[in-house]
Design a protein around this motif. Structure first.
Motif, mmCIF file in Angstrom:
data_model
loop_
_atom_site.group_PDB
_atom_site.id
_atom_site.type_symbol
_atom_site.label_atom_id
_atom_site.label_comp_id
_atom_site.label_asym_id
_atom_site.label_seq_id
_atom_site.Cartn_x
_atom_site.Cartn_y
_atom_site.Cartn_z
ATOM 1 N N THR A 9 0.863 -1.187 0.000
ATOM 2 C CA THR A 9 0.000 0.000 0.000
ATOM 3 C C THR A 9 0.898 1.234 0.000
ATOM 4 N N CYS A 10 1.097 1.788 -1.159
ATOM 5 C CA CYS A 10 2.062 2.884 -1.308
ATOM 6 C C CYS A 10 1.601 4.171 -0.645
ATOM 7 N N ASP A 11 0.309 4.328 -0.425
ATOM 8 C CA ASP A 11 -0.160 5.553 0.239
ATOM 9 C C ASP A 11 0.191 5.576 1.722
ATOM 10 N N THR A 12 0.472 4.426 2.307
ATOM 11 C CA THR A 12 0.800 4.373 3.733
ATOM 12 C C THR A 12 2.178 3.786 4.026
ATOM 13 N N LYS A 13 2.767 3.024 3.083
ATOM 14 C CA LYS A 13 4.024 2.309 3.361
ATOM 15 C C LYS A 13 5.098 2.570 2.307
ATOM 16 N N GLY A 39 -2.817 0.369 -2.562
ATOM 17 C CA GLY A 39 -3.336 1.257 -1.529
ATOM 18 C C GLY A 39 -4.735 1.751 -1.816
ATOM 19 N N ARG A 40 -5.227 2.576 -0.911
ATOM 20 C CA ARG A 40 -6.571 3.141 -1.065
ATOM 21 C C ARG A 40 -6.569 4.267 -2.094
ATOM 22 N N THR A 43 -0.836 7.066 -5.532
ATOM 23 C CA THR A 43 0.448 7.598 -5.070
ATOM 24 C C THR A 43 1.344 7.788 -6.278
ATOM 25 N N ASP A 66 -11.737 4.573 -3.143
ATOM 26 C CA ASP A 66 -11.184 5.343 -2.027
ATOM 27 C C ASP A 66 -12.149 5.528 -0.873
ATOM 28 N N ARG A 70 -12.960 -0.384 5.022
ATOM 29 C CA ARG A 70 -11.645 -1.008 5.005
ATOM 30 C C ARG A 70 -11.695 -2.473 4.549
ATOM 31 N N GLY A 104 3.738 -5.227 5.635
ATOM 32 C CA GLY A 104 2.637 -4.416 6.120
ATOM 33 C C GLY A 104 2.077 -4.900 7.432
ATOM 34 N N ALA A 156 5.851 1.069 10.116
ATOM 35 C CA ALA A 156 5.333 2.446 10.200
ATOM 36 C C ALA A 156 6.489 3.368 10.542
#
Length: 420
Positions: A9-13, A39-40, A43, A66, A70, A104, A156
């Motif tokens: 998930t590139c938007d968070t990781k 990701g959601r 990115t 989006d 979840r 993740g 994270a």
């Protein structure tokens, strides 16, 4: 060039994924890494080979994701990524990719594991760095060969611990993918007959004798599956993937756990794959005298008054009742009747002398009435199906029984191969 897919998930990781990508490339500069964004949100980064928007455009008809809850988002993106990875694997007969890795938390692990389980066969290198890899990993791995590495700290933000873990993971998938690619180039076409056999502790003497007898044929390779739930699922999966040529399903105990709520169920699709494939398939009723639970204090309250047997400190066995035995027989017959493609390739063996090591006369689980009820249910359920049933006076672990059931399977194999 060896090719590894990096899923995340590139938007968070993104930072962690890029570090992992570098770790793979540093472990082997000849490895090409392709990053897939699941990701959601979109990115933007030059290192992302398969972007969020392209994934949705190509496999989701441009669906907006989006704002999905979840759980729905994970299932949706897993479906799109599975379709992509399947396409990549099937290019050039599976020669276009050599490994897949992800990193993740629980959500990312769930998503990546679904892709790896559904898109790739057993034997293909799969690795997940996960925050939940030290807990109950059964729902993640299921019947596959996914390798898990505990992240120790959350994925994270990069720090000394996570850098070390990700560096190890990068080196690991690099080595796995390189080895897989080399084997793929050198493996000769399969010539041996691949036979799957199901086993439990209480049917081990029979399986050992069967294995030795079949291996004396020289052109047979044996795959033994421990009937603990995941073992039965693994065998069913290998049949579906074309990885087995015949099955001697000696130990069908997982059906008991499915029907009674035991801890070793292989699910409702047990007994289907070999029947559907039309390959030689001999089925017996090994260890169907029992359901499996954990330590004795974990046995459900409703079963506390039943006949229980402590197999070891971690496993408690419950004797199948007469009504449960009937239900097991009906299940086996119904599955075979519904799914058998070629009745001539299926045979059912019923050992009246005892269906497990502890169900022989004078044994703690001896119950001739329950066994007979199951046998009768199988006979009634398969009547007119064309599937032959052999009732035998010996117990399942009898050495001569093992020899005869092995020979019966070989005869079916010879008949099957003569038709090809």
């Amino acid at each position: 060039m060896v090719h590894v897919l990096l899923l995340g998930t590139c938007d968070t990781k993104l930072d962690e994924l890029l570090f992992l990508r570098t770790a793979i490339e540093e472990a082997d500069p000849n490895i090409r890494v392709s990053l897939i964004d699941v990701g959601r949100c979109e990115t933007q980064h030059d290192s992302i080979k398969f972007t969020h928007s392209k994934l949705i455009e190509n496999y989701g008809n441009g669906q907006k994701v989006d704002e999905l809850p979840r759980g729905d988002l994970i299932k949706t993106m897993a479906g799109y990524a599975t379709a992509l990875v399947k396409d990549l694997y099937e290019e050039s007969d599976g020669t276009s990719i050599d490994g897949i890795i992800s990193a993740g938390g629980s959500g990312g692990t769930s998503l990546a594991a679904a892709v790896m389980r559904d898109a790739l066969p057993i034997g293909f290198p799969k690795l997940i760095v996960s925050t939940v890899a030290s807990g109950d990993t059964g729902p993640i791995v299921e019947e596959t060969d996914i390798t898990l590495m505990y992240s120790v700290v959350d994925v994270a933000g990069l720090n000394g611990v996570l850098r070390n873990v990700l560096s190890n993971a990068g080196a690991a998938i690099a080595g796995m993918a390189r080895s897989y690619a080399a084997r793929r180039l050198t493996i000769a076409p399969e010539t041996k007959i691949r036979v799957g056999i199901t086993m439990f502790g209480v049917t081990t003497p029979a399986v050992d004798a069967i294995r030795k007898h079949l291996e004396s044929e020289n052109n047979v390779e044996i795959y033994v599956f421990h009937a603990t739930g995941h073992g039965g699922k693994a065998m069913e999966r290998l049949v579906r993937e074309g990885g087995l040529d015949a099955v001697l399903d000696l130990t069908t105990t997982e059906v008991c756990d499915l029907l009674t709520g035991g801890v070793m169920s292989a699910g409702n699709e047990r007994l289907e794959s070999a029947a559907k494939a039309g390959i030689p398939n001999i089925v017996s009723v090994g260890a169907t005298d029992m359901s499996n639970f954990g330590p004795k204090n974990t046995v459900p309250e409703r079963y506390r008054s039943r006949k229980l047997y402590e197999h070891n400190p971690m496993v408690t066995l419950m004797r199948t009742s007469l009504e449960e035995a009937k239900e097991v027989g009906r299940f086996i017959a119904a599955r075979l009747r519904q799914h058998t493609r070629d009745p001539a390739m299926v045979e059912v063996w019923l050992p009246k002398g005892g269906i497990s090591m502890i169900a022989t006369p004078e044994g703690p689980f001896a119950d001739a009435s329950a066994d007979e009820a199951m046998f009768n249910a199988i006979h009634d359920g398969l009547e007119g199906s064309g599937i032959h049933i052999r009732t035998d006076e010996r117990d399942i672990n009898n050495a001569s029984y093992a020899c005869d059931i092995s020979e019966a399977l070989m005869e079916k194999i010879r008949t099957y191969r003569s038709r090809q």
